[in-house]
Design a protein around this motif. Structure first.
Motif, PDB file in Angstrom:
ATOM      1  N   VAL A 198      -9.893  42.100  -5.167  1.00  0.00           N
ATOM      2  CA  VAL A 198     -11.218  41.093  -5.229  1.00  0.00           C
ATOM      3  C   VAL A 198     -10.957  39.826  -5.902  1.00  0.00           C
ATOM      4  O   VAL A 198     -10.349  39.722  -7.103  1.00  0.00           O
ATOM      5  CB  VAL A 198     -12.208  42.150  -5.929  1.00  0.00           C
ATOM      6  CG1 VAL A 198     -13.465  41.123  -5.673  1.00  0.00           C
ATOM      7  CG2 VAL A 198     -12.501  43.148  -5.128  1.00  0.00           C
ATOM      8  N   ARG A 199     -11.500  38.666  -5.519  1.00  0.00           N
ATOM      9  CA  ARG A 199     -11.136  37.597  -6.170  1.00  0.00           C
ATOM     10  C   ARG A 199     -12.815  37.123  -6.481  1.00  0.00           C
ATOM     11  O   ARG A 199     -13.588  37.322  -5.489  1.00  0.00           O
ATOM     12  CB  ARG A 199     -10.771  36.339  -4.990  1.00  0.00           C
ATOM     13  CG  ARG A 199     -10.863  35.113  -5.710  1.00  0.00           C
ATOM     14  CD  ARG A 199     -10.326  33.820  -4.682  1.00  0.00           C
ATOM     15  NE  ARG A 199     -10.343  32.733  -5.051  1.00  0.00           N
ATOM     16  CZ  ARG A 199      -9.694  31.758  -6.047  1.00  0.00           C
ATOM     17  NH1 ARG A 199      -8.440  32.527  -6.174  1.00  0.00           N
ATOM     18  NH2 ARG A 199      -9.785  30.665  -6.249  1.00  0.00           N
ATOM     19  N   ILE A 200     -12.798  36.890  -7.772  1.00  0.00           N
ATOM     20  CA  ILE A 200     -14.073  36.424  -8.118  1.00  0.00           C
ATOM     21  C   ILE A 200     -14.128  34.808  -8.739  1.00  0.00           C
ATOM     22  O   ILE A 200     -13.242  34.546  -9.535  1.00  0.00           O
ATOM     23  CB  ILE A 200     -14.596  37.228  -9.515  1.00  0.00           C
ATOM     24  CG1 ILE A 200     -14.789  38.614  -9.074  1.00  0.00           C
ATOM     25  CG2 ILE A 200     -15.966  36.641 -10.183  1.00  0.00           C
ATOM     26  CD1 ILE A 200     -13.743  39.615  -9.198  1.00  0.00           C
ATOM     27  N   SER A 213      -7.331  43.741  -9.113  1.00  0.00           N
ATOM     28  CA  SER A 213      -7.060  44.951  -8.166  1.00  0.00           C
ATOM     29  C   SER A 213      -8.136  46.140  -8.441  1.00  0.00           C
ATOM     30  O   SER A 213      -8.718  46.301  -9.697  1.00  0.00           O
ATOM     31  CB  SER A 213      -5.692  45.603  -8.538  1.00  0.00           C
ATOM     32  OG  SER A 213      -5.573  46.640  -7.916  1.00  0.00           O
ATOM     33  N   THR A 214      -8.527  46.722  -7.422  1.00  0.00           N
ATOM     34  CA  THR A 214      -9.499  48.185  -7.637  1.00  0.00           C
ATOM     35  C   THR A 214      -8.562  49.217  -8.028  1.00  0.00           C
ATOM     36  O   THR A 214      -9.274  50.044  -8.448  1.00  0.00           O
ATOM     37  CB  THR A 214     -10.133  48.262  -6.517  1.00  0.00           C
ATOM     38  OG1 THR A 214      -9.246  48.583  -5.482  1.00  0.00           O
ATOM     39  CG2 THR A 214     -10.915  47.203  -5.884  1.00  0.00           C
ATOM     40  N   SER A 217      -4.480  51.231 -12.515  1.00  0.00           N
ATOM     41  CA  SER A 217      -3.241  51.389 -12.784  1.00  0.00           C
ATOM     42  C   SER A 217      -2.300  50.056 -12.497  1.00  0.00           C
ATOM     43  O   SER A 217      -0.948  49.903 -12.944  1.00  0.00           O
ATOM     44  CB  SER A 217      -2.353  52.479 -12.445  1.00  0.00           C
ATOM     45  OG  SER A 217      -2.382  52.492 -10.908  1.00  0.00           O
ATOM     46  N   ARG A 218      -2.714  49.270 -11.683  1.00  0.00           N
ATOM     47  CA  ARG A 218      -2.082  47.873 -11.100  1.00  0.00           C
ATOM     48  C   ARG A 218      -2.815  46.736 -11.630  1.00  0.00           C
ATOM     49  O   ARG A 218      -4.186  46.519 -11.406  1.00  0.00           O
ATOM     50  CB  ARG A 218      -1.839  48.196  -9.720  1.00  0.00           C
ATOM     51  CG  ARG A 218      -0.793  49.313  -9.464  1.00  0.00           C
ATOM     52  CD  ARG A 218      -0.916  49.317  -7.825  1.00  0.00           C
ATOM     53  NE  ARG A 218      -0.103  48.217  -7.233  1.00  0.00           N
ATOM     54  CZ  ARG A 218       0.067  48.112  -5.989  1.00  0.00           C
ATOM     55  NH1 ARG A 218      -0.488  49.019  -5.197  1.00  0.00           N
ATOM     56  NH2 ARG A 218       0.457  47.101  -5.427  1.00  0.00           N
ATOM     57  N   ASP A 219      -2.119  45.658 -11.639  1.00  0.00           N
ATOM     58  CA  ASP A 219      -2.537  44.250 -11.887  1.00  0.00           C
ATOM     59  C   ASP A 219      -2.365  43.539 -10.287  1.00  0.00           C
ATOM     60  O   ASP A 219      -1.178  43.898  -9.781  1.00  0.00           O
ATOM     61  CB  ASP A 219      -2.027  43.377 -12.724  1.00  0.00           C
ATOM     62  CG  ASP A 219      -2.358  43.996 -14.448  1.00  0.00           C
ATOM     63  OD1 ASP A 219      -3.392  44.477 -14.518  1.00  0.00           O
ATOM     64  OD2 ASP A 219      -1.322  43.816 -15.120  1.00  0.00           O
ATOM     65  N   ALA A 220      -3.293  42.531 -10.083  1.00  0.00           N
ATOM     66  CA  ALA A 220      -3.243  41.912  -8.728  1.00  0.00           C
ATOM     67  C   ALA A 220      -2.140  40.851  -9.018  1.00  0.00           C
ATOM     68  O   ALA A 220      -2.199  40.309 -10.038  1.00  0.00           O
ATOM     69  CB  ALA A 220      -4.745  41.348  -8.496  1.00  0.00           C
TER      70      ALA A 220
END
Length: 276
Positions: A198-200, A213-214, A217-220
């Motif tokens: 998701v981009r905010i 990232s939703t 456990s992970r970064d976008a």
């Protein structure tokens, strides 16, 4: 986007002082008035902050939060629930004066900031403390307290008939924390979404741009293509995350806009939270 330690602590000091002024200038005849927080008087909001920061300061100093442990023992083995702790700690301060509550909160907030400021960089980034809703890193505990100081400061201001405080950095901290909590917020609502991005992008007070990232456990990745977009007003985003504004109204009025996977974007907005 990450807020470095020096800036976070500077914002925390500024917000502690700003909330102190809010408490100082709240008219004495409004402390018993209803607050925007359901079933709480304006004074009860301050009692909640006092209890929370006494516990946070103890944890930041590797001490046992005595009041919280007293509450835990009162449960006779039942699990700790944040709502239960909040209700219990506020009710036991029901007859305490606003002046005494303000002093209790201010001393605890000062101690918390002093201990966070003295922590090593290693502890700041990696030390975990046992917060009410679960373990949390020290730097995020500080960010969580800033978020609550601004959100509940607005509750006190509204109950005391004072104008809102639209200042960039505290609102930005609230928004940043709400974005970090998106996977957690979705899971609490039974809306886990794996491997989505998701981009905010927010403007005005509290402005900033984030990729989240939703997956907890992970970064976008910086070059990741977003599946959903949320754009709009930074103050509105913070108000929704703090439970002070209706997400449906904000979307209807165009204060928060969605794109891409609109269903995911709307779900993110509806489940926003700025407290852990």
């Amino acid at each position: 986007m990450d807020i470095d330690r020096d800036r976070m602590l500077a914002i925390a000091r500024h917000e502690r002082d700003a909330l102190g002024r809010t408490i100082q200038y709240t008219p004495s005849d409004h402390w018993e008035s209803e607050s925007p927080c359901e079933a709480w008087r304006v004074k009860d909001v301050l009692a909640h902050l006092a209890a929370s920061d006494v516990a946070a300061a103890a944890l930041a100093g590797d001490e046992e939060p005595a009041e919280f442990e007293e509450y835990r023992k009162s449960l006779d083995g039942e699990p700790v629930r944040p709502d239960g702790w909040n209700k219990w700690s506020v009710e036991r301060r029901a007859d305490v004066s606003p002046v005494a509550l303000g002093l209790e909160w201010g001393r605890a907030a000062d101690l918390l900031l002093a201990r966070a400021g003295r922590s090593s960089d290693e502890d700041w980034h990696h030390k975990e403390v046992a917060w009410v809703a679960g373990d949390i890193r020290l730097k995020y505990l500080a960010q969580a307290r800033i978020s609550e100081w601004w959100v509940h400061g607005e509750d006190i201001r509204e109950g005391g008939r004072l104008p809102p405080r639209r200042e960039h950095w505290p609102v930005h901290v609230v928004n940043d924390f709400a974005v970090r909590l998106i996977p957690y917020s979705l899971s609490l609502a039974g809306q886990e979404r794996s491997e989505k991005v998701v981009r905010i992008e927010l403007d005005g007070v509290g402005a900033g741009t984030w990729l989240r990232s939703t997956d907890p456990s992970r970064d976008a990745e910086p070059a990741a293509r977003p599946d959903a977009y949320v754009e709009g007003d930074g103050y509105a985003f913070a108000s929704v995350a703090g439970g002070r504004a209706d997400p449906e109204v904000c979307m209807y009025e165009g204060l928060l806009l969605t794109g891409g996977d609109a269903e995911l974007a709307e779900t993110v907005i509806r489940t926003l939270r700025s407290f852990a």
